[in-house]
Design an enzyme around this catalytic site. Structure first.
Site, PDB file in Angstrom:
ATOM      1  CE  LYS A 105      -6.145   4.359   2.038  1.00  0.00           C
ATOM      2  NZ  LYS A 105      -4.791   3.772   2.066  1.00  0.00           N
ATOM      3  NE  ARG A 115      -8.452  -1.943   2.551  1.00  0.00           N
ATOM      4  CZ  ARG A 115      -8.254  -1.027   3.469  1.00  0.00           C
ATOM      5  NH1 ARG A 115      -9.144  -0.141   3.737  1.00  0.00           N
ATOM      6  NH2 ARG A 115      -7.141  -0.965   4.119  1.00  0.00           N
ATOM      7  NE  ARG A 168       0.833   3.992   9.486  1.00  0.00           N
ATOM      8  CZ  ARG A 168      -0.146   3.570   8.693  1.00  0.00           C
ATOM      9  NH1 ARG A 168      -0.952   4.449   8.119  1.00  0.00           N
ATOM     10  NH2 ARG A 168      -0.310   2.298   8.455  1.00  0.00           N
ATOM     11  NE  ARG A 176      -2.226   0.909  11.057  1.00  0.00           N
ATOM     12  CZ  ARG A 176      -2.877   1.349   9.990  1.00  0.00           C
ATOM     13  NH1 ARG A 176      -3.212   2.623   9.902  1.00  0.00           N
ATOM     14  NH2 ARG A 176      -3.188   0.535   9.003  1.00  0.00           N
ATOM     15  NE  ARG A 181      -1.594  -2.546   6.106  1.00  0.00           N
ATOM     16  CZ  ARG A 181      -0.878  -1.539   6.593  1.00  0.00           C
ATOM     17  NH1 ARG A 181       0.246  -1.778   7.260  1.00  0.00           N
ATOM     18  NH2 ARG A 181      -1.261  -0.314   6.427  1.00  0.00           N
TER      19      ARG A 181
HETATM   20  P1  AP5 Z   1      -1.236   7.515   6.148  1.00  0.00           P
HETATM   21  O1  AP5 Z   1      -1.957   8.782   5.830  1.00  0.00           O
HETATM   22  O2  AP5 Z   1      -1.365   6.945   7.497  1.00  0.00           O
HETATM   23  O3  AP5 Z   1      -1.552   6.417   5.017  1.00  0.00           O
HETATM   24  P2  AP5 Z   1      -2.902   5.668   4.645  1.00  0.00           P
HETATM   25  O4  AP5 Z   1      -3.076   5.759   3.173  1.00  0.00           O
HETATM   26  O5  AP5 Z   1      -4.021   6.126   5.500  1.00  0.00           O
HETATM   27  O6  AP5 Z   1      -2.450   4.194   4.970  1.00  0.00           O
HETATM   28  P3  AP5 Z   1      -3.097   3.060   5.894  1.00  0.00           P
HETATM   29  O7  AP5 Z   1      -1.973   2.134   6.249  1.00  0.00           O
HETATM   30  O8  AP5 Z   1      -3.888   3.641   7.009  1.00  0.00           O
HETATM   31  O9  AP5 Z   1      -4.023   2.380   4.896  1.00  0.00           O
HETATM   32  P4  AP5 Z   1      -4.540   0.952   4.949  1.00  0.00           P
HETATM   33  O10 AP5 Z   1      -5.491   0.988   3.846  1.00  0.00           O
HETATM   34  O11 AP5 Z   1      -3.529  -0.113   4.867  1.00  0.00           O
HETATM   35  O12 AP5 Z   1      -5.066   0.792   6.461  1.00  0.00           O
HETATM   36  P5  AP5 Z   1      -6.495   0.979   7.081  1.00  0.00           P
HETATM   37  O13 AP5 Z   1      -6.326   1.589   8.399  1.00  0.00           O
HETATM   38  O14 AP5 Z   1      -7.445   1.567   6.104  1.00  0.00           O
HETATM   39  O15 AP5 Z   1       0.319   7.795   5.815  1.00  0.00           O
HETATM   40  C1  AP5 Z   1       1.299   6.790   6.005  1.00  0.00           C
HETATM   41  C2  AP5 Z   1       2.595   7.428   6.527  1.00  0.00           C
HETATM   42  O16 AP5 Z   1       3.136   8.291   5.520  1.00  0.00           O
HETATM   43  C3  AP5 Z   1       2.415   8.313   7.764  1.00  0.00           C
HETATM   44  O17 AP5 Z   1       3.522   8.137   8.590  1.00  0.00           O
HETATM   45  C4  AP5 Z   1       2.359   9.744   7.206  1.00  0.00           C
HETATM   46  O18 AP5 Z   1       2.880  10.680   8.138  1.00  0.00           O
HETATM   47  C5  AP5 Z   1       3.253   9.618   5.984  1.00  0.00           C
HETATM   48  N1  AP5 Z   1       2.766  10.469   4.879  1.00  0.00           N
HETATM   49  C6  AP5 Z   1       1.473  10.590   4.474  1.00  0.00           C
HETATM   50  N2  AP5 Z   1       1.377  11.409   3.416  1.00  0.00           N
HETATM   51  C7  AP5 Z   1       2.655  11.819   3.141  1.00  0.00           C
HETATM   52  C8  AP5 Z   1       3.211  12.679   2.132  1.00  0.00           C
HETATM   53  N3  AP5 Z   1       2.415  13.268   1.209  1.00  0.00           N
HETATM   54  N4  AP5 Z   1       4.534  12.880   2.127  1.00  0.00           N
HETATM   55  C9  AP5 Z   1       5.337  12.253   3.046  1.00  0.00           C
HETATM   56  N5  AP5 Z   1       4.883  11.430   4.017  1.00  0.00           N
HETATM   57  C10 AP5 Z   1       3.535  11.203   4.054  1.00  0.00           C
HETATM   58  O19 AP5 Z   1      -6.943  -0.551   7.273  1.00  0.00           O
HETATM   59  C11 AP5 Z   1      -6.310  -1.382   8.208  1.00  0.00           C
HETATM   60  C12 AP5 Z   1      -6.934  -2.766   8.159  1.00  0.00           C
HETATM   61  O20 AP5 Z   1      -8.334  -2.702   8.515  1.00  0.00           O
HETATM   62  C13 AP5 Z   1      -6.912  -3.464   6.803  1.00  0.00           C
HETATM   63  O21 AP5 Z   1      -5.681  -4.119   6.564  1.00  0.00           O
HETATM   64  C14 AP5 Z   1      -8.082  -4.437   6.959  1.00  0.00           C
HETATM   65  O22 AP5 Z   1      -7.714  -5.553   7.755  1.00  0.00           O
HETATM   66  C15 AP5 Z   1      -9.100  -3.619   7.732  1.00  0.00           C
HETATM   67  N6  AP5 Z   1     -10.010  -2.860   6.855  1.00  0.00           N
HETATM   68  C16 AP5 Z   1     -10.124  -1.512   6.793  1.00  0.00           C
HETATM   69  N7  AP5 Z   1     -11.039  -1.162   5.891  1.00  0.00           N
HETATM   70  C17 AP5 Z   1     -11.508  -2.306   5.347  1.00  0.00           C
HETATM   71  C18 AP5 Z   1     -12.459  -2.575   4.320  1.00  0.00           C
HETATM   72  N8  AP5 Z   1     -13.100  -1.613   3.687  1.00  0.00           N
HETATM   73  N9  AP5 Z   1     -12.694  -3.896   4.019  1.00  0.00           N
HETATM   74  C19 AP5 Z   1     -12.067  -4.881   4.669  1.00  0.00           C
HETATM   75  N10 AP5 Z   1     -11.151  -4.683   5.639  1.00  0.00           N
HETATM   76  C20 AP5 Z   1     -10.863  -3.404   5.980  1.00  0.00           C
HETATM   77 MG    MG Z   2      -5.070   5.271   7.093  1.00  0.00          MG
END
Ligand code: AP5
Ligand code: MG
Length: 217
Positions: free
Chosen positions: A13, A88, A127, A160, A171
């Site tokens: 994403k 979420r 990552r 991370r 997660r």
């Molecule tokens: P990346 O693009 O970083 O993936 P992502 O979908 O953004 O994954 P996240 O881990 O950031 O999502 P998340 O939902 O767990 O974490 P968030 O930060 O939102 O890609 C991943 C890897 O794959 C990278 O290395 C990239 O290079 C590679 N890649 C990407 N696309 C590719 C492709 N097409 N082909 C090959 N490789 C690829 O949340 C973190 C924490 O914050 C949560 O756990 C929670 O505690 C809190 N939080 C955040 N939002 C909320 C909410 N709304 N409510 C409650 N708690 C929340």
């Molecule tokens: Mg992300």
């Protein structure tokens, strides 16, 4: 363009949001990125969110919702925005709808990034993120030019904290427990579009461009 990106951790994403944000000149609002910044800065919200984020649990709805509502009032959202990782839960989606209705804004598309657990684990364990500017890399799929150094700012590139294996598993579990009602909510509104997030970066980018042309023009 007002977009919501849904999908499991590691689905890509954030990676697509960075591209789309530059392409359409609209802000990328990632609640995960905002929390990581607030934790780093030691702000009140950061202190409240820290243990949830580090365990891979959801931060309580009231904290996240207040933070996003505040962010959406900023001027740069007037031409559109990309919400990444929010909402979420169904309660967050309902709160978002109330806020957008007050602002007289409609969401155009809710993009559901669909992929397998195997892809998720490979993407998250490989990552690396820049400690300084937050840029995201992957040791195989998107390596830095110089190992361990961010291409963009020269900062140190690290794992991370929530990308350790046990936290990744939590997660994914949390996502599987909470995602279904949210998907149903947006399906019922006719906004829900699923894309194959297992595709590589470029193929996915091409698909998204075609989708936006078709849906938004
Ligand atoms: P990346 O693009 O970083 O993936 P992502 O979908 O953004 O994954 P996240 O881990 O950031 O999502 P998340 O939902 O767990 O974490 P968030 O930060 O939102 O890609 C991943 C890897 O794959 C990278 O290395 C990239 O290079 C590679 N890649 C990407 N696309 C590719 C492709 N097409 N082909 C090959 N490789 C690829 O949340 C973190 C924490 O914050 C949560 O756990 C929670 O505690 C809190 N939080 C955040 N939002 C909320 C909410 N709304 N409510 C409650 N708690 C929340
Ligand atoms: Mg992300």
């Amino acid at each position: 363009m007002k977009l919501v990106l849904l999908g499991p951790p590691g689905a890509g994403k954030g990676t697509q949001a960075v591209e789309l944000s530059a392409q359409y000149n609209i802000p990328h609002i990632s609640t995960g990125d905002i929390f990581r910044k607030k934790i780093k800065d030691g702000s009140d919200i950061g202190k409240k969110a820290k243990s949830f984020v580090e365990r891979g649990d959801l931060v309580p709805d009231e904290i996240v919702v207040a933070m996003v509502i505040e962010r959406l009032q900023e001027r740069d959202t007037a031409g559109g925005f990309i919400l990444d990782g929010f909402p979420r839960t169904k309660a967050q989606a309902e709160a978002l709808d109330r806020c957008l209705s007050d602002l007289r804004i409609d969401i155009d598309i809710v993009l559901n990034f669909d992929t397998t657990e195997d892809v998720i684990v490979k993407r998250l364990s490989g990552r690396r993120v820049c400690k300084q500017c937050g840029a995201t890399y992957h040791i195989v799929n998107m390596p830095t030019k110089v190992e361990g150094i961010c291409d963009k700012c020269g900062g140190a590139v690290i794992l991370r904290k929530d990308d350790e294996e046990a936290t990744i598993r939590n997660r994914i579990k949390v996502y599987n427990e909470t995602a279904m009602p949210l998907k149903e909510y947006y399906k019922a509104k006719g906004l829900f579009v699923t894309i194959d997030a297992s595709l590589d970066y470029k193929e996915l980018g091409v698909k998204l461009e075609a989708l936006f042309k078709d849906k938004i023009g």
